[in-house]
Design a protein around this motif. Structure first.
Motif, mmCIF file in Angstrom:
data_model
loop_
_atom_site.group_PDB
_atom_site.id
_atom_site.type_symbol
_atom_site.label_atom_id
_atom_site.label_comp_id
_atom_site.label_asym_id
_atom_site.label_seq_id
_atom_site.Cartn_x
_atom_site.Cartn_y
_atom_site.Cartn_z
ATOM 1 N N GLY A 137 0.804 -1.222 0.000
ATOM 2 C CA GLY A 137 0.000 0.000 0.000
ATOM 3 C C GLY A 137 0.833 1.265 0.000
ATOM 4 O O GLY A 137 0.339 2.327 -0.363
ATOM 5 N N THR A 138 2.089 1.134 0.409
ATOM 6 C CA THR A 138 2.951 2.319 0.454
ATOM 7 C C THR A 138 4.022 2.274 -0.614
ATOM 8 O O THR A 138 4.759 3.237 -0.795
ATOM 9 N N PHE A 139 4.105 1.135 -1.313
ATOM 10 C CA PHE A 139 5.224 0.954 -2.243
ATOM 11 C C PHE A 139 4.728 0.689 -3.665
ATOM 12 O O PHE A 139 5.484 0.266 -4.526
ATOM 13 N N GLY A 140 3.455 0.970 -3.906
ATOM 14 C CA GLY A 140 2.874 0.802 -5.233
ATOM 15 C C GLY A 140 3.079 -0.607 -5.747
ATOM 16 O O GLY A 140 2.917 -1.590 -5.011
ATOM 17 N N TYR A 141 3.464 -0.681 -7.009
ATOM 18 C CA TYR A 141 3.813 -1.975 -7.605
ATOM 19 C C TYR A 141 5.330 -2.104 -7.711
ATOM 20 O O TYR A 141 5.847 -2.825 -8.549
ATOM 21 N N GLU A 153 7.485 2.270 -8.966
ATOM 22 C CA GLU A 153 7.378 3.700 -8.673
ATOM 23 C C GLU A 153 8.591 4.203 -7.896
ATOM 24 O O GLU A 153 8.942 5.383 -7.965
ATOM 25 N N TYR A 154 9.212 3.297 -7.132
ATOM 26 C CA TYR A 154 10.361 3.703 -6.319
ATOM 27 C C TYR A 154 11.696 3.407 -6.994
ATOM 28 O O TYR A 154 12.751 3.740 -6.453
ATOM 29 N N SER A 155 11.653 2.761 -8.154
ATOM 30 C CA SER A 155 12.917 2.377 -8.801
ATOM 31 C C SER A 155 13.761 3.577 -9.235
ATOM 32 O O SER A 155 14.981 3.439 -9.346
ATOM 33 N N LYS A 179 0.960 -3.469 -3.637
ATOM 34 C CA LYS A 179 -0.366 -3.015 -3.263
ATOM 35 C C LYS A 179 -1.368 -4.165 -3.282
ATOM 36 O O LYS A 179 -1.238 -5.077 -4.092
ATOM 37 N N ALA A 233 -7.663 0.780 -3.936
ATOM 38 C CA ALA A 233 -7.610 0.995 -5.385
ATOM 39 C C ALA A 233 -6.506 0.108 -5.965
ATOM 40 O O ALA A 233 -5.390 0.104 -5.475
ATOM 41 N N ASN A 234 -6.845 -0.670 -6.952
ATOM 42 C CA ASN A 234 -5.820 -1.462 -7.653
ATOM 43 C C ASN A 234 -6.340 -1.883 -9.010
ATOM 44 O O ASN A 234 -7.527 -1.771 -9.295
ATOM 45 N N MET A 240 18.274 7.730 -12.299
ATOM 46 C CA MET A 240 17.971 7.787 -10.858
ATOM 47 C C MET A 240 17.578 9.205 -10.443
ATOM 48 O O MET A 240 18.178 10.171 -10.906
ATOM 49 N N VAL A 284 5.061 10.035 -5.562
ATOM 50 C CA VAL A 284 5.757 9.313 -6.643
ATOM 51 C C VAL A 284 4.827 8.380 -7.412
ATOM 52 O O VAL A 284 5.287 7.585 -8.228
ATOM 53 N N GLY A 285 3.526 8.458 -7.155
ATOM 54 C CA GLY A 285 2.585 7.636 -7.919
ATOM 55 C C GLY A 285 2.258 6.294 -7.297
ATOM 56 O O GLY A 285 1.608 5.470 -7.920
ATOM 57 N N ALA A 286 2.704 6.077 -6.056
ATOM 58 C CA ALA A 286 2.570 4.743 -5.471
ATOM 59 C C ALA A 286 1.320 4.564 -4.616
ATOM 60 O O ALA A 286 0.682 3.520 -4.663
ATOM 61 N N CYS A 287 0.969 5.573 -3.833
ATOM 62 C CA CYS A 287 -0.011 5.328 -2.768
ATOM 63 C C CYS A 287 -1.449 5.594 -3.189
ATOM 64 O O CYS A 287 -2.370 5.157 -2.511
ATOM 65 N N GLN A 288 -1.674 6.288 -4.285
ATOM 66 C CA GLN A 288 -3.015 6.612 -4.772
ATOM 67 C C GLN A 288 -3.791 7.496 -3.793
ATOM 68 O O GLN A 288 -5.015 7.492 -3.775
#
Lengths: 312, 294
Positions: A25-29, A32-34, A48, A77-78, B1, B259-263
């Motif tokens: 839920g905090t790290f998307g798929y 997004e953090y890459s 998520k 949401a997913n 990055m 960053v588009g992750a949490c909605q």
């Protein structure tokens, strides 16, 4: 102490590079953090919550900051399991880290169906059942508060998942987490994760309205760490006595390596980091590094030696 | 990055009561930032305030990033106390900014702090020698003065203040002028409205927009960029749809990850579902938004 501490842990059927896992839920798929760091540097990541059908989620506002924490009512949401498999899983499968898929369903059968669809797919290291999300009016709450349904849901997923380990993420919104944790373990969960968010509410006194459109939301962040530590500690003894093979994953308000160490001392084999990623996107990585430094400073040769090491 | 940087505060002055101009030394972000994008800024270390907050980019000045912000809550109050020399953690730029690509005769509509990103857009349009009409609205003279000073400071050739009649004929004249060489005269004409009538047109900035668009001209404005309070954006979207002018709006929402992750930061999408302000936005084509549900 000479040499670096051994950061590897064995958790719920998986071998992890280190005990720090990004929370669902905090790290998307994941992707997004890459741009911020290579997920291969984490023990794992939990995507998520995925449901059978796509979910739009709740109307906004969905989040509110509170003292030392935040409320969210995303509403799970997913993009749904089929789109997840087609669009997100191929990238995840290429990452050199344990990818755990969090599952959200509204019935025992749906949990089984989802687990069966995902188990064994390339890139799916484990499944985590969300029986605790408090945001959806009909759903999670009903399973997570009661040992009976938690056992049924876990059993359905375990049977459908075959060799893929099933973890169960529990709600703190119960009087006693022990019977629920035992029900999950009894039904074949390889790990029990706690805690999910605490049910909360925020009010704008000026407008006299709830801040969240959903009125209630899940409280996370440093404010809830004492609750999480208490619950991990509370569950640990009975679980170790009755189901020694079932591991605990601690979470709730972890924002530093020392916070992670506290959860491990309380009995967790690994930890998940959630809201901290909203303070800075590379929080999981920093926490993993800080945990290594903590071990070095405390002359802990293996990070797994911390687990359950609380002196009382 | 994307690097998470520690940037030194080099300036943090009030431009009017409760509105500050923060200048940060951060060459990487300043080089990458485009009008309409935002940065995520952690105003203080530790858990209070907990979350990094989105701030729209007000401009760049060499390697410096400018942020124009209003004190609204605990975080911005704390930020207002930041002294030069202090280091703040931030990352970005994030999100989709204004698409200025095809615009020949744009109108920029700012309400209140909507000035922050739109002054940056005006600067880029000036650099590209595109004449633009800038409509700015606020509660009263006091609330708009400092903000319009910021706009003027961003522009090389400054601004020309104009009446509605002047606004109407502006593009015809300026487009002709633009065909010849740059004369050093302002390419941006500014129309102002205040709700109490203490400066400029008495009423709403969207009145000025309607006036500017309604006059039948050979050279109609071809793009409207807007940022401001939600009711203003709704009105802008409605007016532009009626006049069949392309419209880009910059939306806000309470945001967590950025960053588009949490909605967390969604707004309703036309045709159902939601758009993430941090990812699909913050600048959206007005037609992408379901204004009924906003």
């Amino acid at each position: 102490m000479s040499g670096k501490p051994d950061m590897r842990v064995s958790l719920g059927g998986l071998e992890l590079k280190n005990p720090v896992i990004a929370a669902s839920g905090t790290f998307g798929y994941g992707r997004e953090y890459s741009p911020f760091f290579d997920p291969a540097r984490l023990g794992g990541l939990v995507v998520k919550g995925i449901s059978l059908k796509p979910r739009e989620g709740n109307p906004p506002p969905r989040i509110a900051e509170t003292a030392g924490g935040m409320l969210n009512a995303i509403g799970l949401a997913n993009l749904g399991v089929e789109a997840f498999i087609a669009e997100k899983l191929p990238w995840l499968a290429r990452q050199d880290t344990a990818v755990v898929v969090n599952l959200y369903a509204e019935s025992v059968d749906e949990f089984g169906e989802l687990a069966g669809r995902l188990a064994g797919l390339d890139g799916v290291a484990a499944l985590e059942l969300n029986v605790s999300c408090p945001n959806v009016k009909a759903g999670g709450m009903a399973f997570g508060c009661d040992p009976g349904p938690v056992g049924q849901v876990t059993q359905a997923a375990v049977e459908a998942a075959g060799d893929t380990p099933v973890w169960v993420k529990l709600t703190p919104n119960v009087a006693d987490p022990v019977p629920v944790a035992l029900a999950a373990a009894q039904a074949g969960a390889r790990a029990v994760c706690l805690i999910n968010t605490l049910l909360g509410m925020a009010i704008d006194a000026r407008t006299r309205k709830p801040v969240l459109a959903n009125v209630f939301g899940g409280l996370s962040g440093p404010a809830i760490k004492p609750v999480g530590l208490r619950m991990v500690w509370q569950v640990r003894g009975t679980l170790a006595a009755q189901h020694p093979g079932v591991d605990l994953v601690g979470m709730g308000g972890i924002a530093s390596g020392v916070d992670a160490a506290e959860y491990m001392l309380a009995g967790a084999t690994a930890v998940q980091v959630g809201t901290a990623s909203f303070s800075r996107p590379d929080a999981c990585l920093m926490i993993a590094q800080e945990l290594g430094q903590f071990c070095a400073e405390e002359s802990v040769a293996r990070v797994s030696d911390l687990t359950g090491g609380l002196n009382t | 990055m994307t690097t998470i940087v520690k940037a030194k505060v080099v300036g943090n002055q009030a431009v009017r009561p409760e509105v500050f101009l923060l200048t940060l030394e951060t060459p990487e972000i300043a080089a990458a930032a485009r009008p309409g994008q935002f940065v995520m800024l952690k105003v203080a270390p530790g858990p209070d305030p907990l979350l990094a907050r989105p701030f729209s980019v007000h401009g760049t000045d060499g390697g410096k990033l400018l942020i124009l912000y209003q004190v609204r809550g605990k975080g911005t109050r704390l930020l207002a106390e930041a002294e030069p020399g202090l280091e703040l953690t931030l990352w970005g730029p994030q999100g989709r900014g204004f698409d200025l690509g095809g615009a020949k005769r744009p109108i920029l509509v700012a309400g209140g702090m909507g000035m922050a990103p739109l002054a940056f857009a005006a600067k880029v349009l000036e650099e590209r020698a595109i004449p633009s009409l800038f409509l700015n609205g606020g509660a009263n003279q006091e609330s708009i003065r400092g903000l319009e000073d910021r706009l003027e400071a961003m522009l090389v050739a400054g601004i020309e203040r104009g009446s509605v009649e002047r606004l109407r004929s502006f593009f015809a004249a300026k487009t002709k002028a633009a065909e010849t060489s740059f004369s050093g005269a302002p390419r941006i004409i500014l129309g102002t409205s205040t709700e109490d009538g203490s400066f400029g047109h008495k009423g709403l900035v969207t009145d000025l927009l309607e006036e500017s668009l309604s006059a039948s001209q050979d050279l109609q404005p071809d793009l409207v960029l807007s940022c401001g309070p939600l009711p203003m954006l709704k009105a802008v979207a409605r007016i532009c749809a009626k006049q069949k002018v392309a419209s880009q709006v910059s939306l806000e929402a309470p945001m967590a990850c950025g960053v588009g992750a949490c909605q967390g930061c969604v707004q309703p999408a036309a045709g159902g579902g939601y758009l993430r302000v941090c990812q699909e936005g913050p600048v959206l084509d007005a037609a992408q938004v379901d204004w009924e549900r906003v």
